[in-house]
Design an enzyme around this catalytic site. Structure first.
Site, PDB file in Angstrom:
ATOM      1  N   ASP A   8       0.873  -1.163   0.000  1.00  0.00           N
ATOM      2  CA  ASP A   8       0.000   0.000   0.000  1.00  0.00           C
ATOM      3  C   ASP A   8       0.917   1.221   0.000  1.00  0.00           C
ATOM      4  OD1 ASP A   8      -2.307   1.656   0.353  1.00  0.00           O
ATOM      5  OD2 ASP A   8      -1.882   1.726   2.497  1.00  0.00           O
ATOM      6  N   ASP A  10      -0.056   5.046   1.284  1.00  0.00           N
ATOM      7  CA  ASP A  10      -0.195   5.961   2.409  1.00  0.00           C
ATOM      8  C   ASP A  10      -0.150   5.220   3.741  1.00  0.00           C
ATOM      9  OD1 ASP A  10      -0.503   8.308   0.859  1.00  0.00           O
ATOM     10  OD2 ASP A  10      -2.522   7.660   0.358  1.00  0.00           O
ATOM     11  N   GLU A  54     -13.391  10.865  -2.691  1.00  0.00           N
ATOM     12  CA  GLU A  54     -14.540  10.396  -1.924  1.00  0.00           C
ATOM     13  C   GLU A  54     -14.626  11.091  -0.570  1.00  0.00           C
ATOM     14  OE1 GLU A  54     -13.683   7.540  -5.111  1.00  0.00           O
ATOM     15  OE2 GLU A  54     -12.449   8.595  -3.637  1.00  0.00           O
TER      16      GLU A  54
END
Length: 261
Positions: A8, A10, A54
């Site tokens: 991943d 962040d 989002e």
């Protein structure tokens, strides 16, 4: 046997949330004259929403739209959020380029070990691709970053905790779920990896330390470094036995413990 290590971005490659994304969001809000500023607690709650656009769109209550003088129609909302997010990405990328977000311990070391052992390398993130590439290059160096398959942003229809990004990563790498290990930092990321059938190691950060990591192979406070203080192993449900720092052998042990039938 071909094996892959999938990161991943962040909170894994660098501690980006508190020191990068949060101030970039707030600077964007200020520049656009929006009546909002997220403190650390509020941003922690917003992290349950996958994706920067989002999170911004979650602001669009009728009250906020009226207070900000925004158009009332969905198309106008989408246009506004897209403009905010472009500016936020530019601010954040400049912060990364300036060296404001140091890599987390062990990232460059594990990457070099995996590359030397012939492992495939990838990043799978719901963040914008320019941001992900900037963090990756700063964390592992521009030369090694070219060895990564980078999957980021709106490349899949559903973001984490849906497994889409990890299923796409497996497809792009041409590997099965039992041939990869994911390194994540959050419950949503772990859930996405597990739903894709991939073993997952978790390195927590301040925002995620209290989340539920049931299903992780093992959980540590960082990957660690040989010349630094020992890491803390928070949970271990795998054949691996992490010591003072996580090694490639620990990740290989996680893979070896998988049922490869």
């Amino acid at each position: 046997m071909v094996t892959a290590l999938i990161f991943d971005c962040d909170g894994v490659l660098a501690d980006t949330e508190r020191y990068g994304h949060l101030p970039a969001f707030n600077q964007t809000f200020a520049e656009f004259g929006l009546p909002v500023r997220w403190d650390e607690q509020e941003y922690g709650r917003r992290l349950a929403i996958g994706g920067g656009k989002e999170r911004m769109a979650s602001l669009l209550t009728p009250e906020f739209v009226a207070a900000a003088g925004l158009p009332a129609d969905p198309a106008g909302h989408a246009e506004a959020v897209a403009a905010w997010h472009r500016r936020k990405t530019a601010i954040y990328t400049a912060m990364v380029a300036a060296g404001d977000l140091p890599p987390r311990p062990g990232i460059a070391r594990i990457t070099e070990q995996a590359h030397a052992a012939g492992w495939r390398l990838a990043v799978a993130s719901t963040s914008a691709e320019p941001s992900v590439r900037a963090v990756l290059e700063h964390a592992v160096g521009p030369d090694r970053a070219r060895d990564f398959t980078v999957l980021a942003g709106d490349i899949v229809p559903r973001k984490k905790p849906a497994p889409d990004i990890y299923l796409l990563a497996l497809d792009r790498l041409g590997l099965s779920a039992h041939d990869a290990v994911v390194i994540e930092d959050s419950h949503n990321g772990l859930a996405a990896a597990v739903a894709a059938g991939i073993a997952c190691v978790v390195t927590v950060n301040d925002y995620t330390a209290d989340e539920d990591f049931t299903g992780a192979a093992f959980v540590v406070d960082s990957l660690g470094e040989p010349d630094a203080a020992p890491i803390t192993v928070l949970a271990d449900h795998s054949p691996a036995t992490p010591g003072a720092y996580v090694t490639l052998d620990d990740l290989a042990a996680v893979l070896a413990g998988r049922d490869r039938r």
